[in-house]
Design a protein around this motif. Structure first.
Motif, short mmCIF file in Angstrom:
data_model
loop_
_atom_site.label_atom_id
_atom_site.label_comp_id
_atom_site.label_asym_id
_atom_site.label_seq_id
_atom_site.Cartn_x
_atom_site.Cartn_y
_atom_site.Cartn_z
N GLU A 123 0.81 -1.21 0.00
CA GLU A 123 0.00 0.00 0.00
C GLU A 123 0.85 1.27 0.00
O GLU A 123 0.41 2.31 -0.48
CB GLU A 123 -0.95 -0.01 1.21
CG GLU A 123 -2.13 -0.94 1.07
CD GLU A 123 -3.04 -0.51 -0.09
OE1 GLU A 123 -3.23 0.70 -0.30
OE2 GLU A 123 -3.56 -1.40 -0.78
N ALA A 124 2.05 1.20 0.58
CA ALA A 124 2.93 2.37 0.63
C ALA A 124 3.31 2.84 -0.77
O ALA A 124 3.62 4.02 -0.98
CB ALA A 124 4.18 2.07 1.43
N ALA A 125 3.29 1.92 -1.76
CA ALA A 125 3.65 2.27 -3.12
C ALA A 125 2.60 3.17 -3.79
O ALA A 125 2.86 3.77 -4.83
CB ALA A 125 3.86 1.01 -3.96
N ARG A 126 1.42 3.25 -3.19
CA ARG A 126 0.34 4.06 -3.75
C ARG A 126 0.49 5.53 -3.38
O ARG A 126 -0.23 6.38 -3.91
CB ARG A 126 -1.02 3.54 -3.28
CG ARG A 126 -1.29 2.10 -3.67
CD ARG A 126 -2.54 1.58 -2.98
NE ARG A 126 -3.73 2.22 -3.50
CZ ARG A 126 -4.50 1.71 -4.47
NH1 ARG A 126 -4.17 0.56 -5.02
NH2 ARG A 126 -5.56 2.34 -4.88
N ARG A 127 1.40 5.84 -2.45
CA ARG A 127 1.56 7.22 -1.97
C ARG A 127 2.91 7.78 -2.40
O ARG A 127 3.89 7.04 -2.54
CB ARG A 127 1.43 7.26 -0.44
CG ARG A 127 0.09 6.78 0.07
CD ARG A 127 -0.02 6.97 1.58
NE ARG A 127 0.95 6.13 2.29
CZ ARG A 127 0.72 4.88 2.66
NH1 ARG A 127 -0.44 4.30 2.39
NH2 ARG A 127 1.63 4.19 3.32
N HIS A 205 3.93 1.01 -13.54
CA HIS A 205 3.74 2.45 -13.52
C HIS A 205 3.23 2.97 -14.86
O HIS A 205 2.34 3.85 -14.91
CB HIS A 205 5.04 3.16 -13.15
CG HIS A 205 5.40 3.03 -11.70
ND1 HIS A 205 4.67 3.62 -10.70
CD2 HIS A 205 6.42 2.38 -11.09
CE1 HIS A 205 5.22 3.35 -9.53
NE2 HIS A 205 6.28 2.59 -9.74
N LEU A 206 3.79 2.46 -15.96
CA LEU A 206 3.36 2.91 -17.28
C LEU A 206 1.90 2.56 -17.50
O LEU A 206 1.12 3.39 -18.00
CB LEU A 206 4.24 2.29 -18.37
CG LEU A 206 3.93 2.72 -19.80
CD1 LEU A 206 4.17 4.22 -19.97
CD2 LEU A 206 4.78 1.94 -20.80
N ARG A 207 1.51 1.35 -17.14
CA ARG A 207 0.11 0.94 -17.29
C ARG A 207 -0.80 1.82 -16.46
O ARG A 207 -1.89 2.22 -16.91
CB ARG A 207 -0.05 -0.52 -16.89
CG ARG A 207 -1.49 -1.04 -17.04
CD ARG A 207 -1.62 -2.50 -16.63
NE ARG A 207 -1.26 -2.71 -15.25
CZ ARG A 207 -0.20 -3.42 -14.87
NH1 ARG A 207 0.58 -4.01 -15.77
NH2 ARG A 207 0.09 -3.57 -13.59
N ARG A 215 -1.12 -2.26 -10.03
CA ARG A 215 -1.18 -3.58 -9.39
C ARG A 215 -0.32 -3.60 -8.13
O ARG A 215 0.82 -3.15 -8.13
CB ARG A 215 -0.68 -4.65 -10.35
CG ARG A 215 -0.93 -6.08 -9.86
CD ARG A 215 -0.29 -7.09 -10.78
NE ARG A 215 1.17 -7.03 -10.68
CZ ARG A 215 2.00 -7.71 -11.47
NH1 ARG A 215 1.52 -8.44 -12.45
NH2 ARG A 215 3.29 -7.62 -11.31
N ILE A 216 -0.90 -4.13 -7.06
CA ILE A 216 -0.16 -4.33 -5.82
C ILE A 216 -0.18 -5.82 -5.51
O ILE A 216 -1.25 -6.43 -5.37
CB ILE A 216 -0.78 -3.54 -4.65
CG1 ILE A 216 -0.70 -2.04 -4.93
CG2 ILE A 216 -0.08 -3.87 -3.35
CD1 ILE A 216 -1.34 -1.21 -3.86
N ASP A 217 1.00 -6.44 -5.40
CA ASP A 217 1.07 -7.87 -5.11
C ASP A 217 0.69 -8.13 -3.67
O ASP A 217 1.07 -7.39 -2.75
CB ASP A 217 2.49 -8.39 -5.37
CG ASP A 217 2.85 -8.34 -6.85
OD1 ASP A 217 1.92 -8.41 -7.68
OD2 ASP A 217 4.06 -8.20 -7.16
N VAL A 218 -0.04 -9.22 -3.46
CA VAL A 218 -0.46 -9.59 -2.11
C VAL A 218 0.76 -9.85 -1.24
O VAL A 218 0.81 -9.49 -0.06
CB VAL A 218 -1.37 -10.83 -2.15
CG1 VAL A 218 -1.71 -11.29 -0.73
CG2 VAL A 218 -2.63 -10.53 -2.93
N GLU A 219 1.80 -10.49 -1.82
CA GLU A 219 2.99 -10.79 -1.06
C GLU A 219 3.63 -9.50 -0.56
O GLU A 219 4.15 -9.41 0.55
CB GLU A 219 4.00 -11.57 -1.91
CG GLU A 219 3.55 -12.97 -2.28
CD GLU A 219 2.58 -12.97 -3.46
OE1 GLU A 219 2.31 -11.89 -4.01
OE2 GLU A 219 2.07 -14.04 -3.83
#
Length: 226
Positions: A123-127, A205-207, A215-219
């Motif tokens: 989730e941190a990658a979304r910010r 990121h491009l997509r 996309r955020i991986d569950v792992e």
């Protein structure tokens, strides 16, 4: 937001290439009101130092390059005003870009993470991280307005309409030098932006910038929660 991002990218690319075409007509930078002061330039390049393939609309066509440059400068300005208005109205500016106290305290850690090519997961990658926030704010509120203002300072028509205002910045040649330096700082920002996009997940990121799907991986989420 995604449409405005790609309009900015296209406008900046054309502005850089047409600007290099204009600069190649006299590839030297001065300070003051005029280049005819008897002093040498602050910085000078060889007449053919800039390769022709980097120029638009074609190699060393000054008159048409100026037309392209002015047109896409207004594309950039109008798009930037729309972006700023939308960012304020949607609270994107306050919610996503304005750093808080915790962000400012994490600058040192964020610098080390970037140097080690360690990027947030889950989730941190979304910010945005604090360096992204500060870089975006610097471009939005400092670099782009400065480059636009210095571009206007080189306009004889505007100088004639409002005499003397260019002298506040040291003169037309000073404005040209600041315009040149500011433009390359924006290029540096874009290069770092593209590099970080590549090393932190290029296709994801491009997509997301084309379709809005990130996309955020569950792992990654599980690892981040631990």
């Amino acid at each position: 937001m995604r449409v405005m991002h790609w309009v900015n990218a296209a406008a900046l690319a054309v502005l850089l290439m047409s600007g290099l075409n204009i600069f190649s007509a006299h590839p030297a930078l001065y300070w003051g009101s005029s280049s005819y002061t008897g002093h040498g330039p602050l910085l000078a390049f060889a007449a053919h130092a800039i390769p022709g393939w980097l120029m638009l609309p074609s190699e060393r066509w000054l008159a048409m390059a100026r037309r392209w440059h002015f047109f896409f400068a207004w594309v950039l300005v109008i798009n930037a005003v729309c972006y700023l208005a939308y960012s304020i109205a949607s609270r994107h500016l306050a919610r996503d870009l304005a750093p808080n106290v915790a962000d400012l305290r994490s600058i040192g850690r964020s610098i080390l993470d970037h140097l080690r090519l360690r990027h947030p997961a889950g989730e941190a990658a979304r910010r945005y991280n604090v360096l992204q926030k500060l870089a975006y704010l610097a471009v939005i509120f400092v670099l782009v307005p400065l480059v636009v203002l210095m571009g206007l300072a080189m306009s004889p028509r505007l100088d004639a309409a409002v005499p003397g205002w260019v002298d506040l910045f040291g003169g037309r040649q000073s404005a040209r030098t600041v315009h040149f330096v500011g433009a390359w700082l924006i290029v540096a920002f874009v290069l770092v932006h593209v590099f970080e996009t590549i090393v932190s997940g290029f296709w994801n990121h491009l997509r997301s910038m084309i379709t809005g799907r990130f996309r955020i991986d569950v792992e990654e989420c599980d690892d981040a929660s631990r």
